[in-house]
Design a protein around this motif. Structure first.
Motif, PDB file in Angstrom:
ATOM      1  N   VAL A 165      48.622  28.013  14.665  1.00 34.24           N
ATOM      2  CA  VAL A 165      48.470  28.086  13.217  1.00 34.24           C
ATOM      3  C   VAL A 165      48.646  26.674  12.644  1.00 34.24           C
ATOM      4  O   VAL A 165      49.240  25.815  13.295  1.00 34.24           O
ATOM      5  CB  VAL A 165      49.501  29.053  12.588  1.00 34.24           C
ATOM      6  CG1 VAL A 165      49.245  30.464  13.070  1.00 34.24           C
ATOM      7  CG2 VAL A 165      50.910  28.627  12.909  1.00 34.24           C
ATOM      8  N   PRO A 166      48.137  26.419  11.422  1.00 30.66           N
ATOM      9  CA  PRO A 166      48.147  25.045  10.908  1.00 30.66           C
ATOM     10  C   PRO A 166      49.519  24.371  10.918  1.00 30.66           C
ATOM     11  O   PRO A 166      49.621  23.194  11.239  1.00 30.66           O
ATOM     12  CB  PRO A 166      47.635  25.207   9.481  1.00 30.66           C
ATOM     13  CG  PRO A 166      46.773  26.400   9.527  1.00 30.66           C
ATOM     14  CD  PRO A 166      47.398  27.328  10.516  1.00 30.66           C
ATOM     15  N   SER A 167      50.582  25.119  10.588  1.00 28.62           N
ATOM     16  CA  SER A 167      51.876  24.445  10.481  1.00 28.62           C
ATOM     17  C   SER A 167      52.373  23.930  11.833  1.00 28.62           C
ATOM     18  O   SER A 167      53.201  23.040  11.892  1.00 28.62           O
ATOM     19  CB  SER A 167      52.908  25.381   9.859  1.00 28.62           C
ATOM     20  OG  SER A 167      53.037  26.536  10.630  1.00 28.62           O
ATOM     21  N   LEU A 168      51.855  24.504  12.930  1.00 32.34           N
ATOM     22  CA  LEU A 168      52.306  24.043  14.247  1.00 32.34           C
ATOM     23  C   LEU A 168      51.448  22.916  14.805  1.00 32.34           C
ATOM     24  O   LEU A 168      51.761  22.354  15.844  1.00 32.34           O
ATOM     25  CB  LEU A 168      52.323  25.206  15.250  1.00 32.34           C
ATOM     26  CG  LEU A 168      53.377  26.285  15.028  1.00 32.34           C
ATOM     27  CD1 LEU A 168      53.297  27.321  16.134  1.00 32.34           C
ATOM     28  CD2 LEU A 168      54.766  25.705  14.994  1.00 32.34           C
ATOM     29  N   GLN A 169      50.332  22.631  14.116  1.00 34.90           N
ATOM     30  CA  GLN A 169      49.439  21.598  14.647  1.00 34.90           C
ATOM     31  C   GLN A 169      49.958  20.214  14.303  1.00 34.90           C
ATOM     32  O   GLN A 169      49.531  19.584  13.353  1.00 34.90           O
ATOM     33  CB  GLN A 169      48.029  21.762  14.067  1.00 34.90           C
ATOM     34  CG  GLN A 169      47.341  23.030  14.500  1.00 34.90           C
ATOM     35  CD  GLN A 169      46.115  23.306  13.652  1.00 34.90           C
ATOM     36  OE1 GLN A 169      45.632  22.435  12.954  1.00 34.90           O
ATOM     37  NE2 GLN A 169      45.616  24.526  13.708  1.00 34.90           N
ATOM     38  N   SER A 170      50.911  19.757  15.097  1.00 28.97           N
ATOM     39  CA  SER A 170      51.523  18.463  14.832  1.00 28.97           C
ATOM     40  C   SER A 170      52.143  17.953  16.125  1.00 28.97           C
ATOM     41  O   SER A 170      52.575  18.743  16.962  1.00 28.97           O
ATOM     42  CB  SER A 170      52.600  18.632  13.768  1.00 28.97           C
ATOM     43  OG  SER A 170      53.411  17.482  13.707  1.00 28.97           O
TER      44      SER A 170
END
Lengths: 396, 551
Positions: free
Chosen positions: A131-136
């Motif tokens: 999910v976007p928040s984990l893409q880091s």
């Protein structure tokens, strides 16, 4: 063989190696005969360590191949994180083994890692997109450092358990004997959970229900174990399966409660069988194995692991966590349950370190504290992820 | 202040356990103990010396390690209480009665109690903040109380220590050397200890080897870091230090940025992307079929020129063009814009055809822009549509009047007056989604719904937190301090050569006895020193024997 199945096989190989390693450690430190016991112990101990290292290499192989396959660090769901946690516990154990040459540690460290990996295997190991928040890149940095910190702290509990196994006299009734047996019983319950999951999965058990959640919305849920507890206002959709015995209010997730129930049943049956067959406590069986260990050294290993692990844990679970939270959500601290429990873990080990300053909080008391600390870490891993909902419950 | 005068003639302040000069035990307790407490050897801590005024009493309370640990545990428990049920800021209702109702409805009477006790917002409660404040005071007081005497005792260390000091150390050894010339022993010890990276000082027939003294300052450094960190957290209360605003911007719209004077942000486009994978087991467990891949707002940040009228969006210059995504905020001048929320397909405009009901013939199209509805839409000089009423979020009639719930166009409704060549006096019609009411009976014309134009909306939060650099400094100091205190340790070895050439040695470390023993093993072998013993191990052996008979 595809990369992902290779990865799975490597994990399997690691599991087997740790299992063999545990038996070898058992052989290494058991000393019934006086003849050459020391040299034999050394030989077996070396062999056990080699097998453990081979298992660890396979485990790292699993981690790397899965990483390559997914394109990001495999620490983004319950299966992946817990498996990595087991891997770092083994790594910390190997490190401490080299520092202190304390063979007996393996007898506890390996089973603990085995239980953790086995527990992880009960969760879906599918490869999910992020999910976007984990893409880091902070996913890699934060989670791996936090897991490493927790693993080193876990070694203090391993040393603590070993300390207690030796220092608690199983023949005399005492509070510590009761609680130590309770800790061992908990370990058996984890096996119970695995057995229950595997058995019902093997049977292909499935029962679907609709129910009403706390917000009065209708939801659907599938049980993979016979539903002892039913969800709020449930309707059974599947035919020829057991009807729930008790209906729970909406605030309680009856499906998870059912899983806990079956784990208790399976675990307790195993425990009772062991007690009936051997007519002894588990503590009584393990106690003679560890008679050779040096309590003073164990106490120091426990303290040292907290000293080594505490800064790593702080960095990973608090500092990096805050940096990432600032970047993703615009606030470095949000009192999310997972954050709070990381803080609680940190406060607990801070208390541990300060208690070492006062007299009397060494040895047995310190060992118990280390066990409690590990319990908090497990609570944060299991209960906070699965029961207390929050921003971190990607895994639930 | 009173003094204790040691046998050696040195004056020590009251409360000193071991003489600052020779190390002789001064208190009865220290004289009785087999292994002395080495924490502040040769110095007295303030809390042990004064206990008269109320200030002393408060000081002594906060300087106590026991009190400190109790505060840690109390804080820990208080923090855990806040995780039993979700905190108020994680639930999506805003007013007090709604919150009360939410907790009661979702979590039953326990939830109601939780809310009523204020536990649903425990971290902002006065008592929680007092607890954290007390912990902070405890850290400060205990650090000063112990740090200064510790520094003194470390600085004023004598090389030569009295026998009674040496014999009360955990590691001791006494005897003649095992081989070689005893006159050379201290030189050998010095050589070896230097090789082991100890600092060696000699005074006559005595030698002190010391390593890692700076590690003793680790705990004090990390406490300083913690205090800076906590102070930085409080900085947030200073006006202007902290901005936390949220805003909605529709596609194509430009809005003034709240909390950021003179800046405007324009939302060019909102993008939502989904992973197009097969549903995995984990996704099924979570009850979702698709997982979002990207939330993105293509934004333009504008700044007003200096001579512009405040609040007006003219005279703007483009500052930055950026794709705001989760984990990738737009940053400018200490302000950050975060992608926090979105709303898809908000109705932007509704298109109608003015249609003859009988023939189905259209006289022309009318497009109502919902953000900017006109009073009159002229088709030609005989044909026009007047908009008598617009209700963005129609919720029913009250006393015959149409009502709107919110100003957001969720359910738009209109009252049109249609003027046509056929009906020059005009016909009135109420038009809502799937509903038409003609108050004056049968109309000849209707506003036939044709299509809607929609657009997306981005929810952004605007943040400025000037305390971040201070937090970073505090955090960095803490990490350095905790690393120094954990990964290094203070090891000391005292060696004294007695008249007859025999050796007396004692050693102490604050942590890692295993490590110092390895060093002493090495020097023992190199300089042929007498074998040392670990007094605490003998202790344990005794304890165990006792244990077996008493347990």
């Amino acid at each position: 063989m595809s990369l992902i199945s290779l990865s799975g096989n490597l994990l399997y190989a690691a599991f087997i190696a740790y299992l063999v390693g545990t038996l070898l450690y058992g052989g290494a430190i058991k000393s019934s005969k006086p003849d050459g016991a020391a040299s034999r112990a050394e030989k077996w101990g070396k062999l056990a360590l080699i097998v453990t290292i081979i298992g660890f290499a396979a485990h790292v192989g699993y981690f790397i191949t899965r990483w390559i396959y997914k394109g990001h660090a495999p620490v983004s769901n319950m299966f992946e994180f817990t498996t990595a946690f087991g891997m770092f516990i083994i790594a910390a154990f190997i490190l401490i083994s080299y520092m202190y040459r304390l063979t007996a540690l393996g007898l506890v460290a390996l089973p603990v890692a085995l239980l953790i990996i086995g527990y992880a295997a009960m969760f879906p190991n599918s490869v999910d997109p992020l999910v976007p928040s984990l893409q880091s890149h902070w996913l890699t940095i934060h989670v791996i450092t936090a897991a490493m910190g927790q693993s080193i702290l876990a070694i203090s509990a391993v040393a603590g358990l070993l300390y207690l196994l030796k220092s608690i006299n199983p023949k005399i009734k005492s509070k510590s004997r009761f609680w130590m047996e309770a800790v061992l019983y908990f370990g058996v319950l984890v096996i119970g959970f695995m057995l229950a999951t595997v058995v019902f999965k093997g049977m292909g058990y499935e029962a679907s229900f609709t129910y009403i959640d706390t917000q009065d919305a209708e939801q659907e849920i599938t049980y993979n174990m016979p539903a002892v507890f039913g969800m709020n206002d449930y309707t059974l959709l599947t035919e020829k399966v057991m009807n729930p015995l008790v209906e729970m209010p909406a605030v309680i997730n009856a499906q998870k409660l059912t899983t806990v129930f079956w784990s208790f049943i399976f675990g307790s049956i195993i425990y009772l069988l062991v007690r009936l067959v051997t007519r002894r406590r588990i503590l009584t069986m393990l106690h003679p194995l560890v008679q050779k260990v040096n309590l003073n050294l164990l106490d120091e290993v426990g303290y040292r692991s907290v000293l080594i692990g505490f800064p790593v844990f702080t960095l990973g679970a608090l500092v990096f966590a805050m940096i990432w939270a600032q970047e993703a959500w615009g606030r470095y601290w949000g009192w999310d349950p997972k954050e709070v429990w990381a803080l609680i873990t940190w406060l607990f080990y801070a208390a541990y370190l300060h208690l070492r300053l006062s007299k009397g909080w060494e040895g047995k008391k310190s060992a118990w504290l280390a066990v409690v600390g590990f319990a908090i870490i497990l609570f944060n891993l299991i209960v906070v992820n699965l029961v207390i909902a929050g921003l971190h419950s990607y895994a639930a | 202040m009173e003094k204790i005068i040691c046998v050696c003639g040195h004056e020590n302040p009251v409360g000193t356990k071991l003489c600052g000069k020779c190390g002789r035990p001064l208190t009865e307790e220290a004289k009785m103990s087999k292994i002395v407490d080495m924490k502040y050897d040769g110095a007295a801590i303030r809390s042990k010396t004064r206990n008269k005024s109320i200030v002393d009493k408060i000081w002594n309370f906060f300087s106590s390690v026991k009190v400190g640990i109790s505060l840690i545990i109390i804080n820990l428990i208080a923090a855990s209480i806040g995780t039993i049920f979700p905190q108020e800021f994680y639930i999506s209702v805003s007013t007090e009665p709604e919150k009360a109702a939410y907790y009661e409805k979702t979590y039953g009477s326990l939830g109601k109690l939780y809310y009523e006790l204020g536990l649903s917002d425990v971290y902002s409660s006065w008592w929680f903040q007092i607890l954290v404040g007390m912990l902070a005071i405890s850290i400060i007081v205990a650090s000063i109380d112990r740090g200064i005497p510790l520094h003194r005792s470390l600085k004023n260390q004598r090389v030569k220590r009295h026998e009674s000091f040496m014999k009360r150390q955990r590691i001791i050894g006494e005897g003649s050397i095992t081989e070689g010339d005893s006159s050379n022993t201290l030189n050998l010890v010095e050589e070896k200890m230097k090789k082991l990276r100890y600092k060696v000082r000699r005074d006559g027939n005595a030698l002190l080897a010391e390593r890692g003294r700076f590690s003793r300052y680790g705990p004090y450094i990390n406490h300083v870091g913690l205090i800076i960190f906590l102070a930085a957290v409080m900085l947030r209360l200073v006006p202007g230090f902290y901005v936390d605003e949220s805003m909605w911007v529709r596609e194509g719209e430009m809005r003034a940025v709240p909390g950021m004077e003179g800046y405007f942000i324009e939302n060019e486009k909102f993008i939502l992307e989904m992973h197009d994978n097969q549903a995995t087991e984990n996704q099924e467990l979570q009850g979702v079929n698709v997982v979002a891949k990207n939330y993105q707002t293509n934004a333009k940040l504008y700044k007003q020129t200096d001579d512009a009228v405040p609040g007006k969006d003219d005279d703007l210059e483009l500052v930055k063009e950026y794709s705001i995504r989760v984990n990738h905020p737009l940053q400018h001048n200490g302000y950050s814009f975060y992608q926090m929320d979105f709303r898809l397909n908000e109705i932007k405009a509704m298109n109608f055809e003015l249609t003859n009901k009988e023939t189905g013939e259209s006289l022309g199209a009318v497009s109502v822009d919902l953000t900017n509805p006109q009073n009159e839409y002229v088709i030609d000089d005989q044909t026009k549509v007047q908009l008598l009423g617009y209700y963005p979020d129609f919720s029913g009639f009250e006393n015959g009047e149409p009502q709107t719930k919110t100003p957001t166009p969720n359910n738009p409704a209109f009252i049109f007056k249609m003027t046509t060549p056929e009906k020059p006096e005009g016909e009135v019609s109420f038009v809502a989604i799937q509903q038409t009411i003609e108050p004056n009976g049968d109309n000849a014309y209707k506003m036939a719904f044709n299509s809607v134009e929609t657009r997306n909306m981005s929810g952004l939060t605007v943040h400025k937190d000037s305390s971040i650099p201070f937090l970073a400094i505090g955090g960095a100091i803490f990490m350095i301090g905790v690393a120094i205190g954990s990964y290094w340790n203070h090891r000391r070895l005292w060696v004294e050569q007695l008249e007859d050439g025999s050796i007396r040695l004692a050693a102490h470390t604050n942590k890692n006895w295993f490590g110092i023993k390895k060093d002493i093993d090495a020097v023992t072998e190199f300089a042929h020193l007498p074998k040392y013993i670990d007094q605490s191990e003998n202790d344990d052996a005794e304890k165990e024997k006792e244990g077996d008979s008493t347990l």
